[in-house]
Design an enzyme around this catalytic site. Structure first.
Site, PDB file in Angstrom:
ATOM      1  N   GLU C  60       0.812  -1.213   0.000  1.00 25.22           N
ATOM      2  CA  GLU C  60       0.000   0.000   0.000  1.00 25.22           C
ATOM      3  C   GLU C  60       0.845   1.262   0.000  1.00 25.22           C
ATOM      4  O   GLU C  60       0.465   2.280  -0.590  1.00 25.22           O
ATOM      5  CB  GLU C  60      -0.947  -0.006   1.204  1.00 25.22           C
ATOM      6  CG  GLU C  60      -2.085  -1.032   1.104  1.00 25.22           C
ATOM      7  CD  GLU C  60      -1.661  -2.462   1.327  1.00 25.22           C
ATOM      8  OE1 GLU C  60      -0.548  -2.671   1.847  1.00 25.22           O
ATOM      9  OE2 GLU C  60      -2.429  -3.393   0.991  1.00 25.22           O
ATOM     10  N   HIS C 129     -11.494  -5.085   8.058  1.00 24.09           N
ATOM     11  CA  HIS C 129     -12.251  -4.834   6.838  1.00 24.09           C
ATOM     12  C   HIS C 129     -13.482  -3.975   7.140  1.00 24.09           C
ATOM     13  O   HIS C 129     -14.396  -3.913   6.333  1.00 24.09           O
ATOM     14  CB  HIS C 129     -12.727  -6.144   6.210  1.00 24.09           C
ATOM     15  CG  HIS C 129     -11.657  -6.971   5.564  1.00 24.09           C
ATOM     16  ND1 HIS C 129     -10.629  -7.534   6.264  1.00 24.09           N
ATOM     17  CD2 HIS C 129     -11.450  -7.319   4.263  1.00 24.09           C
ATOM     18  CE1 HIS C 129      -9.855  -8.223   5.425  1.00 24.09           C
ATOM     19  NE2 HIS C 129     -10.326  -8.100   4.214  1.00 24.09           N
TER      20      HIS C 129
END
Ligand SMILES: Cc1ncc(C[n+]2csc(CCOP(=O)(O)OP(=O)(O)O)c2C)c(N)n1
Ligand SMILES: Cc1ncc(C[n+]2csc(CCOP(=O)(O)OP(=O)(O)O)c2C)c(N)n1
Ligand SMILES: [Mg+2]
Ligand SMILES: [Mg+2]
Lengths: 322, 373, 322, 373
Positions: C60, C129
């Site tokens: 990321e 999540h």
């Protein structure tokens, strides 16, 4: 008793705890032979050896992540990040790992570590050496956060942080590392995490601050000549709303002072907390004197950015006049 | 000398029992006693059953997302076989076979995927919970192994991760800390060819992933990750290197996931059926069963018996996992900290975050009742 | 006009902008052939090719950091982070680099990029999540932050974000990716960044929310039968305090609803803003209905954590009764 | 074959003009035209003067922290010499020599260290500002080079960083993206032996730092970073590789900082004086001057002339930097965003963040004047 600066008081606390507890191991960039860039670990390498005072590779996520492993194995690591501006690479390990282990394992694995980080502006440093990110970590459940504003508190809070079974961020306001000295007892003592300190009592207005700004507040109060109660938060998470609320219930007015940007800063949380606890007592809106919603400028302009006696004084006057 | 060679190296691949049934006796003989080989084969059959049932639990709405482990049993199992009780095993989410061998109760894994943190509370053995954040766990392994070295208790750590995980910066930092500070960790990369839909060439375009370790001056080796013997061999070398020299080793275990990435994935969108077919032939169970049958250690009858045993065992595990009392809302709070703050106690008691609820004495008063400031 | 879900509306906006502007390039994990794990980039790889829709390595920080380089070179990258829980590794590049380039170079180098990130809970997903980190990035000067709550807004806001010369985080509330459909014009349109939307007007109380919670709020309002004004923030940074303040000046009461933890959440900023702008109008303390100060639990308990109609209803009643 | 070799490699070190004056004509002949060699030597003398004066400015309180560049001029200068105008040079903070060669006005660097962001506003050439966050800039280089490839404008990027920086995860990700996505970047690690007080063995314990590149299947090479000829040679190879094949290269340039880490540092606390003495003999200016003098391209007279020129030039630069108007508080706001929000406009106008100031209409009213809710 010794007359110590804040950074000396930190060194003293580290030495005393390390002598007592073999589980303590320090890791960070340049903390060994060099004693840390602020000399907070001066002499520790020589005293405790390279196994306990470890010069780490230049990798903040690595420092944080291995400290988590050390802590889970039952040690008491004290990682150091050299400046708060370099917490960025450690963010994921700190917030998504250290802060969550106890919760995600329902107590199976814990992370008893103390992350030491110099924080804040005002020392004429380069970019990314002057930020105040405490609100970000306060919005991260699972961490405790501490920031002393005096040599005395520094020692007592650091000892509490080290002994706390949770992950604690110990922010060190670098602007006042050496700004003044205070009597610091040789003997060990702790200052409970979660308890604010009432620096001076007052009836007309409550002022809440923490870290280096406490000094600015004290000066501003003196200059104002008003009867103001100053609260030094000392612990940033959990916030001691009881102390703040009792004070504001008495004074009806409050000014909050911090270095970080305004929007979503800790000032917002405290102001909202005051509205929640003291709505019927409030005589004026709570004011925030803080950093602008901008990047902390390079040092030519940093004093324009940081709350100073003048800006705090204005807020005092306006709040009292409201 | 204007151009001189300052570093020279090569990387080897170890294979003992290959997919054609060849067995290298020089390296393989005596490596795994027969009883152990049988026990591990039986264990894999249990794991296969577990995987199948876990998949079905998800499909029938009795469990959340689940990542099938099928095809990748060997690397973690071979490692767990070699590791000692005091060591740490720090895994990702495709290491059920190794974790169960190590003694992790199988229902813990189900609980995890059923959305229940209690599946992560593990007292039985030194393992960390399933790591959802890819790349996050390797640093913990380095820290855990470091603690063992510091304490001189002889423990080491072994960590597992995928090919994709080697793209994360945290992998680099974990390996670099281990190499430079002489920390006894074994890094096992399960290169299964894919990171969800991303082929491993996008994660690492070097000829091998094993050579990641060269960056750290670490010993590195590639191994046929579907070959239990080879895996045990390289793990023995790596653990010795860790225990004796405090040196980390990087192992690339080449393997393949025979299923989708998770139950939320459909690998047909990105993966050739030919590739899948090729790897089905390399299934670690096939070669191991052949090996055992050749040595008269296994038979169809035993296979059937074990399959029945596995079915019963897994049924019982599912029943255990499903029978556990539902967690309570209090659980959200109780392990947030060791010692709850007064604010969290209030939130726990009232299940409220709202302002007025904060100070019950004020709820009663209303502006309409004539409040004076 | 087409009847689209929120995620389809995002795909449509991406297609239309990419057709117009060759400088746009998408990068992220599994966004190519696979179309993204939520299928937001479905078909784009086939349509625009692998040069413009790039499957990135699983990293990321790499996605964020290379996007910064692409943007500084004059392109208009649209990086995707697969779930908000994986913004951690990108935190440093996002907050210390992307957010600061314009300021630190005094306008010399800019970062016109749009970071797409699915956000929030309620979809029965694994750990990490289901989080809501918007306050953290709102406390980061230099970023703009947007979060639509409807298919119509999604398209208009995404187009605005892409065309904005600043770095923008476009948060996509994954719980309502496919929860309902709405007519979305084929033609291009933009929704200005910085303007909240009054979902329904009301006199008794103002409710402020954003993202998936807006749906919960609308339901709670309907159930309550009260005359409530609902404001969907749409833009999270900068906050449209004008719209909020006008409303609260009218109603005198306010409830804020969000998924993120309470302490130092965006609710605190809005509540404080209301105190600042509407102190003399407030008839009750502003209430926050939000996530607890805990880690978002795994999915068995996630509905206990997320603000729901019942909790919102309670807050409405208490605020009205105050 | 139970054990097979799956990867084999070696890393070379390039040296053309060594510290003893040996010059390898096979590699070095014609590499740098005489005029250019003289110009670069003259440039280094200017940079040395700049460094010296910058140090003094800090010591006399006219500037903040400053990192001396002395001793490390060659890697960035050699690179800048080879790079083209359209390329990007993405540096850290010890690359003054290369940046000035490229055309960056020298006062920009002073302004930066004087705590003034205007030092980072660079219109003159494709360079990014000084990177304070170690490791952060390499990803930007990968992105910048990627943009050149996407646009097919033939531009590449070259990024500089220290030995310490290779410990950061971002280094790994930048190199991995470049290698796997075929992005034309040149990575130049200036291995100066130290990261502040941390010896490079703690940053990378492998025999070379060059082998970091092996992890990505990247071409990698070690070079004598105090040898201008060798540096130019490896940069020519690396830029060709980038331009022709879109392939990154990893260059380890071994060098040494002859000064402290920065003016805030005292290297005597951790560094051997012997080590320093050894490296002083390897000072790049010594061998370059000898080389030029041997070729009759340089003399003591020219040296003196150039030193005087450098002194004048740097004085003028300092004057420029010090004469610039002080920045105004407005500057804090004006480039925060392209387009200020109304809240920021208010903060800019009032220089206030405080609540009451937010709504001026309310300042007038006071509770004492009898406000009714
Ligand atoms: C930090 C982070 N980024 C992204 C994801 C989403 N994600 C889950 S699994 C996965 C692929 C992992 O690939 P690999 O490491 O090869 O392991 P495998 O699944 O193949 O066993 C991704 C991208 C994640 N969980 N964590
Ligand atoms: C992310 C980050 N961590 C820590 C620092 C503090 N710091 C500044 S320079 C430096 C050492 C850098 O070493 P190296 O990369 O070798 O470059 P050198 O200074 O030797 O040229 C450190 C640790 C920083 N600036 N950024
Ligand atoms: Mg994989
Ligand atoms: Mg260095």
């Amino acid at each position: 008793m010794a007359n110590l600066t804040l950074v000396q008081s930190i060194t003293l606390a580290l030495i005393q705890e390390m002598e007592k507890d073999e589980r303590i191991i320090l890791l960070g960039e340049d903390i060994g032979l060099n004693g840390g860039v602020f000399r907070a670990t001066e002499g520790l390498f020589q005293r405790f050896g390279g196994e306990r005072v470890v010069d780490a590779p230049l990798a903040e996520s690595g420092i944080m992540g291995t400290a988590i492993g050390l802590a889970m194995a039952g040690l008491r690591p004290i990682p150091e990040i050299q400046f708060e501006g370099f917490m960025g690479p450690a963010f994921d390990q700190l917030t998504n790992q250290a802060a969550r282990f106890n919760s995600r394992t329902r107590g199976g694995l814990t992370c008893p570590l103390t992350l030491r980080v110099p924080v804040g502006g005002g020392i004429h440093a380069p970019e990314l050496h002057s930020d105040s990110p405490e609100a970000i970590y306060t919005h991260t459940p699972g961490l405790k956060i501490v920031m002393p504003s005096s040599p005395y508190d520094a020692k007592g809070l650091l000892i509490s942080a080290i002994r706390d079974p949770n992950p604690v961020i110990f922010f060190e306001p670098k602007r006042i590392y050496r700004a003044f000295r205070e009597e610091v007892p040789e003997d060990e003592y702790t200052i409970p995490i979660g308890e604010a300190r009432t620096v001076c009592e007052g009836e007309e207005l409550t002022m809440v601050s923490w870290g280096a700004s406490v000094v600015q507040c004290a000066n501003a109060i003196q200059e104002s000549g008003k009867n103001i109660e100053l609260i030094d938060l000392r612990t940033i998470n959990p916030i001691d709303m009881d102390t703040i609320a009792s004070s504001v219930q008495k004074t009806g007015r409050c000014v909050i002072v911090h270095e970080a940007p305004k929007t979503c800063g800790l000032g917002a949380e405290i102001a909202t907390g005051i509205m929640e606890h003291c709505f019927l007592n409030l005589e004026a809106p709570v004011q925030r004197v803080c950093g602008f919603d901008t990047i902390m400028p390079y040092y030519k302009l940093e004093l324009d950015y940081l709350p100073d006696v003048e800006r705090i004084g204005k807020a005092i006057n306006e709040t009292l006049a409201y | 000398m204007p151009v001189s060679t300052v570093f020279e190296t090569k990387i080897e691949r170890v294979s003992i029992l290959d997919e054609h049934g060849n067995f290298d006796s020089q390296l393989g003989e005596g490596l795994i006693p027969n009883d152990d080989a049988v026990a591990m084969y039986k264990h894999i059959l249990v794991c296969r059953r577990f995987d199948e049932i876990a998949f079905k639990l998800q499909r029938s709405g009795r469990m959340g997302t689940y990542p099938e482990n099928r095809g990748q049993e060997v690397p973690s199992l071979g490692a767990a076989y070699v590791l000692q009780k005091k060591d740490w095993m720090v895994t990702c989410y495709r290491e059920n076979a190794g974790l169960f061998w190590r003694g992790l109760p199988m229902e813990k894994i189900l609980l995890h995927w059923m959305g229940d943190e209690r599946g992560n509370h593990i007292d039985e053995c030194n393992v960390t919970p399933i790591a959802i954040a890819i790349g996050s766990q390797m640093l913990h392994a380095t820290g855990l192994a470091w603690a063992g070295k510091y304490r001189k208790d002889g423990s080491i750590a072994c960590t597992f991760f995928g090919d994709g995980a080697t793209s994360e910066g945290d992998f680099h930092e974990a390996a670099n800390f281990a190499a430079n500070l002489d920390i006894p960790v074994v890094f096992v990369c399960q290169n299964n060819g894919w990171a969800i839909s991303t082929p491993s060439k996008i994660e690492c375009s070097a000829p091998t992933i094993a050579q990641r370790g060269l960056a750290y001056g670490m010993d590195c080796v590639q191994v046929d990750g579907n070959d239990l013997f080879a895996m045990v061999k390289v793990m023995k070398d790596a653990t010795a290197n860790a225990r004796e020299n405090n040196r980390p080793t990087f192992i690339e275990a080449t393997t393949y996931r025979l299923g989708d990435h998770t139950t939320a994935d459909d690998a047909r969108r990105y993966r050739d059926t030919d590739e899948l077919a090729m790897w089905e032939k390399r299934d670690p169970t096939i070669r191991l069963r052949n090996y055992l049958e050749q040595k008269d250690l296994w038979s169809s009858a035993k296979e059937e018996e074990q399959l029945a045993f596995a079915a019963d065992l897994v049924s019982a595990v599912v029943a255990n996992a499903e029978e556990i009392d539902a967690p309570t809302t209090n659980d959200i709070f109780d392990s947030m900290y060791i010692g709850l703050s007064s604010e969290l106690q209030k939130q726990r008691q009232t299940l409220r975050t709202s302002s007025i609820g904060q100070d019950p004495s004020q709820i009663a008063q209303t502006a309409k009742e004539g409040v004076v400031k």
